[in-house]
Design a protein around this motif. Sequence first.
Motif, PDB file in Angstrom:
ATOM      1  N   GLU A  13       0.770  -1.197   0.003  1.00 15.73           N
ATOM      2  CA  GLU A  13      -0.128   0.019   0.100  1.00 15.73           C
ATOM      3  C   GLU A  13       0.918   1.280   0.067  1.00 15.73           C
ATOM      4  O   GLU A  13       1.561   1.416   0.998  1.00 15.73           O
ATOM      5  N   SER A 324      -2.980   1.409  -5.944  1.00 12.71           N
ATOM      6  CA  SER A 324      -1.533   1.786  -5.103  1.00 12.71           C
ATOM      7  C   SER A 324      -0.447   1.955  -5.969  1.00 12.71           C
ATOM      8  O   SER A 324       0.523   2.463  -5.690  1.00 12.71           O
ATOM      9  N   PRO A 327       0.114   6.247  -6.875  1.00 13.91           N
ATOM     10  CA  PRO A 327      -0.391   6.538  -5.465  1.00 13.91           C
ATOM     11  C   PRO A 327      -0.459   8.201  -5.349  1.00 13.91           C
ATOM     12  O   PRO A 327      -1.360   8.471  -4.583  1.00 13.91           O
TER      13      PRO A 327
END
Length: 382
Positions: A13, A324, A327
């Motif tokens: 993430e 992700s 991002p």
Amino acid sequence: MIIAVPKEIMEGENRVAIVPDVVSKLIKKGFEVRVEKNAGLKAGFPDEKYLNAGAKIINDVEELYQNANIVLKVQRPIIHPAKGKHELELIGKGKLLISFFYSLHYPDVAKKAADLGVDVISMDAIPRTTLAQRMDALSSQANIAGYKSVILAANYLHKIFPMMMTAAGTISPAKVVIMGAGVAGLSALGTAKRLGAVVEVSDVRPQVKEEVQSLGGKFIEVPTDESMQDASGYAKEQSEEFLRKQKELIFKHITEADIVITTALIPGKKAPILVTEEMVKNMRPGSVILDMAVEFGGNCELSEKGKVVEKYNVTIIGEPNLPSLVPYHASEMYARNLLNLIDYSSKDGNFIHNMDDEIIGGATIVKDGKVVHEKTKALLQN
């Protein structure tokens, strides 16, 4: 009220819940914003930008949560690797957590939040209404995912997308088949068309045909008398008979495709299998499947979560978190969704958790030590 923004700890993430531009807007609304050190670094937002926007940088996550009233996150809470405790324990009683929570897939986490006295508003439970559109984080992130799915699949394909007429001869355009015409599927369609591919789209809801065609796609239609979407506008679980008919019809389209992108998800259910092993066996050597539903079981029978595998000379991409991979903009869009939610339900720097409100009440999973989300509650009672 104090808003806390921790660094995301789930593997892979890279997003952050709040970006510097939104920090300054929250401060103007009367909130104090505290951000964990390096929380935005992977997304391209260094601490300096948060400081310039008026946030305080906190070195330790436990200190961050200590005096917070609201915790803004991207991912659902998990065990913190550095602290050895569940994030819900670190957040503590009386706080409000706003994040993606997926309580229909992880009802036990909702129960844990209730037991620990942490209130939860889930961004994946925001109602799909006109009023709530600005807060619809599922759609904003699906938009990014649809774009990235095509770029990623193109990277693995041994061909180019557009038709090219050269002195050495003409190159035919790549053929892309997209399963599902929701936000992600339509974003993928638009991206693939811009790159010059011929795109076909299949969806269980006949009413999306016009949208597909308006973006230049060809619609693969499965004849049906059934209603294929629920009251919220999401695709619902289909009958075995319908799925059989769908597989027969799309077999030819899939086996002639260069790239297949699957996006079919049903809230709270395992993703339906749309691409069988038999279909993969019959696909062209060097073709690519990207399974956007891999996090919740997958639409392709052979996809593996978090892996790129090759089966029967077909590359199958099982990337569970496409937003992700982009991002910076994914974080920007998610942060705006959160800002719109907070703006909608706050006054003079105080968040008003009004359970009678259609949006706030509908997206609340846990309140005052109880699981209040009806579908989650039903899962826990079964």
